[in-house]
Enzyme design. Structure first.
Site, PDB file in Angstrom:
ATOM      1  N   LYS A   1      14.520  72.062  54.288  1.00  0.00           N
ATOM      2  CA  LYS A   1      14.086  71.973  55.857  1.00  0.00           C
ATOM      3  C   LYS A   1      14.577  73.566  56.199  1.00  0.00           C
ATOM      4  CE  LYS A   1      17.212  72.153  59.083  1.00  0.00           C
ATOM      5  NZ  LYS A   1      16.274  72.904  59.922  1.00  0.00           N
TER       6      LYS A   1
ATOM      7  N   GLU B   1      29.405  87.948  66.277  1.00  0.00           N
ATOM      8  CA  GLU B   1      27.969  88.264  65.993  1.00  0.00           C
ATOM      9  C   GLU B   1      26.888  88.113  67.065  1.00  0.00           C
ATOM     10  OE1 GLU B   1      25.344  87.565  62.022  1.00  0.00           O
ATOM     11  OE2 GLU B   1      26.138  85.588  62.936  1.00  0.00           O
TER      12      GLU B   1
ATOM     13  N   CYS C   1      21.831  89.217  59.582  1.00  0.00           N
ATOM     14  CA  CYS C   1      23.181  88.694  59.258  1.00  0.00           C
ATOM     15  C   CYS C   1      24.039  89.934  58.778  1.00  0.00           C
ATOM     16  CB  CYS C   1      23.380  87.721  58.419  1.00  0.00           C
ATOM     17  SG  CYS C   1      22.292  87.934  56.956  1.00  0.00           S
TER      18      CYS C   1
ATOM     19  N   GLU D   1      25.286  81.045  53.124  1.00  0.00           N
ATOM     20  CA  GLU D   1      25.302  82.621  53.311  1.00  0.00           C
ATOM     21  C   GLU D   1      25.401  82.486  55.009  1.00  0.00           C
ATOM     22  OE1 GLU D   1      23.889  85.573  55.297  1.00  0.00           O
ATOM     23  OE2 GLU D   1      21.972  85.205  54.273  1.00  0.00           O
TER      24      GLU D   1
END
Length: 473
Positions: A170, A379, A279, A245
């Protein structure tokens, strides 16, 4: 116009029973560049059934046969390389130069690195009077993000294929085009029906159905920590393996001995690469107090030289962020930084002049940040750098580790041995010394809320393997 209105299931392009069709939006100008039909649980069930049926035969393929298949995939990818780069620029706004030299390049690199790992993998060893063998984990569910799209698709699909697994992918519903192109490459390369399946859709419908599915043996997810938690919870009832992750808030320690111009400018460029949508971006720059203002000046000058603009322009260094939603989130966090007392060095609220049509953010730097401010904790996933002063190296290491994340860290020092000593004390899955980039052969993954498991190269292949001990062999 890109067409992502069909799923690829059991070797065939199939329309979903879902009636929901969404636009694929170019973030540089807000224009529709394609359509995606959102899949549903029925599509997931069909894809998983196909993968389960294909597993018995495909998992028994020899290494030589799998390598031949991957050679075909690599050739197909290389033949359509420019199409991948163009699609990534259109669907997520990466500057065309970045798309060609990094985004599309990573897809090819992962296929090559996985082939090398497969050639060198030891499938059987002795332990006492037993044989210890490795074999495919089974049917895998793969969920990938929009920020490095083909990078994440390839670094999951390639090792899963190499291990002998079958799978359901996906991709992000925001940037699904490259995954559709990749499915076409796999089909043309001769991947057997059912071995690879693609279902378009969002997390609450398709992603959740995959995570909870009892016939999926492993979930591999890349995305936000919030979404990763949902995947893990949904997977828990069937006790399937989950590799993740997730997010990051990476520190960049500039040591007192570091060449300030080189270290700071390198850190700023790395932070703002891919418009800050990585990231592992070094978003917290830690600088010795006595050299802080010098570093701030270098950072400001570097940021103000970055060319922000149309991603189709080869001279553009920074494009838009992915969506209006992400733009709004970044603006809110910039505002929070200002309200909490951080010093705005450059950038700030609003769009760069002349770029009002797309989701453009000004390259933004804050100084005099403390590690408890919102902009140092959350973040941001945009071109925002926080600069934090420290009084001594012990304090710098303490600040660096004071985060719920642990994906990457960066250290810059004149003496590599000293920098290495600092790196050993950082609680992160990856540490970059003196501006070193990523290494396709090294494991990619993090500590703490940045996830578990490792991707890339040999370590990425091992994540898709089970270990069996045969006693008395």
């Amino acid at each position: 116009m890109y067409d992502c209105t069909r799923n690829y299931i059991n070797g065939q392009w199939q329309e979903s029973g879902s009636l929901e069709i969404r636009d694929i939006i170019n973030p540089a100008n807000g224009k529709c560049v394609g359509k995606i039909r959102m899949g549903n649980e029925d599509d997931v069930n069909a894809a998983v059934a196909a993968a389960r049926a294909a597993f018995k035969d495909y998992s028994a393929w020899s290494v030589a046969k799998r390598l031949e298949l991957m050679e075909n995939i690599l050739a197909g990818y290389q033949a359509r390389y420019d199409e991948f780069a163009a699609a990534i620029t259109a669907e997520m706004g990466a500057p065309v130069t970045l798309s060609k030299k990094a985004q599309a390049a990573m897809g090819m690199a992962h296929i090559q690195a996985t082939m090398e790992a497969l050639k060198n993998l030891g499938w059987e060893e002795r332990a006492g009077n037993s044989a210890v063998i490795r074999e495919a984990v089974g049917v895998c569910g793969l969920i990938t993000p929009w920020n490095w799209p083909i990078n994440q698709v390839a670094c999951k699909v390639a090792p899963a294929l190499a291990a002998g697994c079958t799978m359901v992918l996906k991709p992000s519903e925001i940037a699904p085009v490259d995954a559709t192109l990749f499915a076409e490459v796999l089909d043309a390369a001769g991947v057997p029906p059912g071995v690879f399946n693609l279902v378009h859709g969002d997390g609450p419908n398709v992603g959740a159905a995959m995570s909870a599915h009892p016939d999926i043996d492993m979930m591999s997810f890349t995305g936000s920590t919030r979404a990763g938690i949902l995947v893990a919870k949904a997977a828990a009832d069937s006790v399937k393996r989950v590799a993740q992750e997730l997010g990051g808030k990476s520190p960049n320690i500039i040591m007192e001995t570091a060449p300030i111009d080189e270290a700071v400018s390198s850190g700023v460029r790395e932070c703002f690469s891919n418009t800050g949508q990585s990231c592992n971006a070094p978003t917290r720059m830690l600088v010795p107090q006595q050299r802080f203002e010098e570093a701030v000046s270098v950072a400001r000058a570097t940021a103000e030289r970055i060319r922000v603009g149309d991603p189709e322009d080869p001279e553009t260094q920074m494009g838009p962020v992915i969506s209006e939603t992400q733009y709004g989130k970044i603006q809110a966090l910039i505002e929070a930084g200002m309200e909490e007392g951080a010093r705005l060095v450059t950038g700030g609220l609003g769009k760069p002049e002349g770029l009002e049509a797309g989701n453009y953010v000004k390259p933004t730097i804050f100084a005099d940040v403390n590690n408890q401010m919102t902009i140092a904790r959350e973040e941001i996933f945009g071109p925002v750098l926080t600069m934090i002063p420290y009084s001594n190296l012990e304090q710098a290491i303490e600040i660096a580790n004071d985060t719920p994340y642990g994906l990457s860290a960066y250290v810059y020092g004149a003496d590599k041995d000293e920098a290495m000593a600092v790196a050993r004390r950082l609680r992160a899955g990856m540490v970059h010394l003196n501006g070193s980039g990523v290494d396709i052969a090294a494991p990619f993954g993090g500590y703490k809320q940045s996830g578990n498991g490792r991707e890339w190269g040999a370590h990425g292949l091992e994540d898709f393997l089970e270990t069996k001990a045969i006693m008395g062999a």
